[in-house]
Design a protein around this motif. Structure first.
Motif, PDB file in Angstrom:
ATOM      1  N   GLN A  31       5.066  13.270  -2.229  1.00  0.00           N
ATOM      2  CA  GLN A  31       4.278  13.319  -3.461  1.00  0.00           C
ATOM      3  C   GLN A  31       5.174  13.108  -4.678  1.00  0.00           C
ATOM      4  OE1 GLN A  31       1.072  12.717  -2.314  1.00  0.00           O
ATOM      5  NE2 GLN A  31       0.712  13.638  -4.285  1.00  0.00           N
ATOM      6  N   ALA A  43       0.173   4.167  -1.145  1.00  0.00           N
ATOM      7  CA  ALA A  43      -0.579   5.385  -0.848  1.00  0.00           C
ATOM      8  C   ALA A  43      -0.570   5.691   0.649  1.00  0.00           C
ATOM      9  CB  ALA A  43      -2.003   5.252  -1.356  1.00  0.00           C
ATOM     10  N   GLN A  44      -0.451   4.667   1.486  1.00  0.00           N
ATOM     11  CA  GLN A  44      -0.486   4.853   2.938  1.00  0.00           C
ATOM     12  C   GLN A  44       0.902   5.012   3.556  1.00  0.00           C
ATOM     13  OE1 GLN A  44      -3.354   5.115   4.718  1.00  0.00           O
ATOM     14  NE2 GLN A  44      -4.401   5.039   2.754  1.00  0.00           N
ATOM     15  N   ASN A  66       0.844  -1.189   0.000  1.00  0.00           N
ATOM     16  CA  ASN A  66       0.000   0.000   0.000  1.00  0.00           C
ATOM     17  C   ASN A  66       0.887   1.249   0.000  1.00  0.00           C
ATOM     18  OD1 ASN A  66      -2.010   1.852   0.213  1.00  0.00           O
ATOM     19  ND2 ASN A  66      -3.120   0.739   1.794  1.00  0.00           N
ATOM     20  N   LEU A 107       1.152  -0.530 -10.502  1.00  0.00           N
ATOM     21  CA  LEU A 107       0.411   0.326  -9.585  1.00  0.00           C
ATOM     22  C   LEU A 107      -1.070   0.353  -9.946  1.00  0.00           C
ATOM     23  CD1 LEU A 107       1.324   2.062  -7.199  1.00  0.00           C
ATOM     24  CD2 LEU A 107       1.366   4.009  -8.720  1.00  0.00           C
ATOM     25  N   ALA A 109       4.872   6.087  -9.785  1.00  0.00           N
ATOM     26  CA  ALA A 109       3.806   5.900 -10.767  1.00  0.00           C
ATOM     27  C   ALA A 109       4.370   5.840 -12.183  1.00  0.00           C
ATOM     28  CB  ALA A 109       2.784   7.019 -10.650  1.00  0.00           C
ATOM     29  N   GLN A 161      -5.220   1.673  -9.176  1.00  0.00           N
ATOM     30  CA  GLN A 161      -5.904   2.947  -8.956  1.00  0.00           C
ATOM     31  C   GLN A 161      -5.961   3.342  -7.483  1.00  0.00           C
ATOM     32  OE1 GLN A 161      -7.507   5.237 -11.025  1.00  0.00           O
ATOM     33  NE2 GLN A 161      -6.455   4.245 -12.719  1.00  0.00           N
ATOM     34  N   ASP A 162      -6.060   2.349  -6.593  1.00  0.00           N
ATOM     35  CA  ASP A 162      -6.177   2.646  -5.170  1.00  0.00           C
ATOM     36  C   ASP A 162      -4.831   2.929  -4.503  1.00  0.00           C
ATOM     37  OD1 ASP A 162      -5.176   0.106  -5.321  1.00  0.00           O
ATOM     38  OD2 ASP A 162      -6.591  -0.795  -3.916  1.00  0.00           O
ATOM     39  N   GLY A 163      -3.752   2.952  -5.282  1.00  0.00           N
ATOM     40  CA  GLY A 163      -2.438   3.277  -4.736  1.00  0.00           C
ATOM     41  C   GLY A 163      -1.666   2.082  -4.218  1.00  0.00           C
ATOM     42  N   THR A 164      -2.128   0.882  -4.527  1.00  0.00           N
ATOM     43  CA  THR A 164      -1.400  -0.315  -4.107  1.00  0.00           C
ATOM     44  C   THR A 164      -0.516  -0.801  -5.238  1.00  0.00           C
ATOM     45  OG1 THR A 164      -3.223  -1.736  -4.774  1.00  0.00           O
ATOM     46  CG2 THR A 164      -3.137  -1.068  -2.453  1.00  0.00           C
ATOM     47  N   ARG A 205       5.951   9.469  -4.963  1.00  0.00           N
ATOM     48  CA  ARG A 205       4.793   8.733  -5.488  1.00  0.00           C
ATOM     49  C   ARG A 205       4.648   8.955  -6.996  1.00  0.00           C
ATOM     50  NH1 ARG A 205       2.652  10.227  -0.411  1.00  0.00           N
ATOM     51  NH2 ARG A 205       2.250   8.384   0.847  1.00  0.00           N
TER      52      ARG A 205
END
Length: 133
Positions: A44, A37-38, A35, A58, A51, A60-63, A47
């Protein structure tokens, strides 16, 4: 950068490929879900680089989803998946170097023109002489 353990989820599935009869009985392949995103340690910018570098992994939910199924044992596949995750995270943490604009030197310009001239002469020699038709 080591991934935070509480952000990793591992699932073990049956793999195809080498392993003999073992492949039909034991779940040796690893599906690692991280995860990203967490993760509070990723900025940023990190990330965004992640990406771009691992867009195919990767969701859509950031996993981040990594599959490892090349080895015959579950532990080796698990280690391989974790190493790939760590390498991805380290790569995304490094900001790319800024490109400094440079100009070609006089010597490189002269060599380029000399090569162009030589290439043109070679092509001219391949032509049919002007008087023959």
């Amino acid at each position: 950068m080591r991934p935070l353990p509480h952000l990793i989820d591992e699932r073990f599935i049956r793999a195809s490929g080498p392993g003999g009869q073992n492949v039909n009985k034991v779940s040796t392949a690893v599906q690692l879900v991280y995860n990203a995103a967490q993760d509070p340690r990723l900025t940023q910018a990190d990330r965004g680089r992640l990406a771009r570098q691992a867009s195919h992994l990767l969701m859509q939910d950031g996993t981040l989803h990594i599959d490892a199924r090349t080895e015959r044992s579950q532990s080796a596949n698990r280690r391989a998946a974790r190493e790939r995750l760590q390498a991805l995270l380290e790569a995304c943490r490094q900001a790319p170097k800024k490109r400094r604009a440079t100009r070609p030197t006089l010597g490189s310009k002269l060599r380029r023109l000399q090569n162009k001239n030589q290439r043109g002469q070679t092509k001219q020699l391949r032509r049919r002489p002007a008087g023959e038709d």
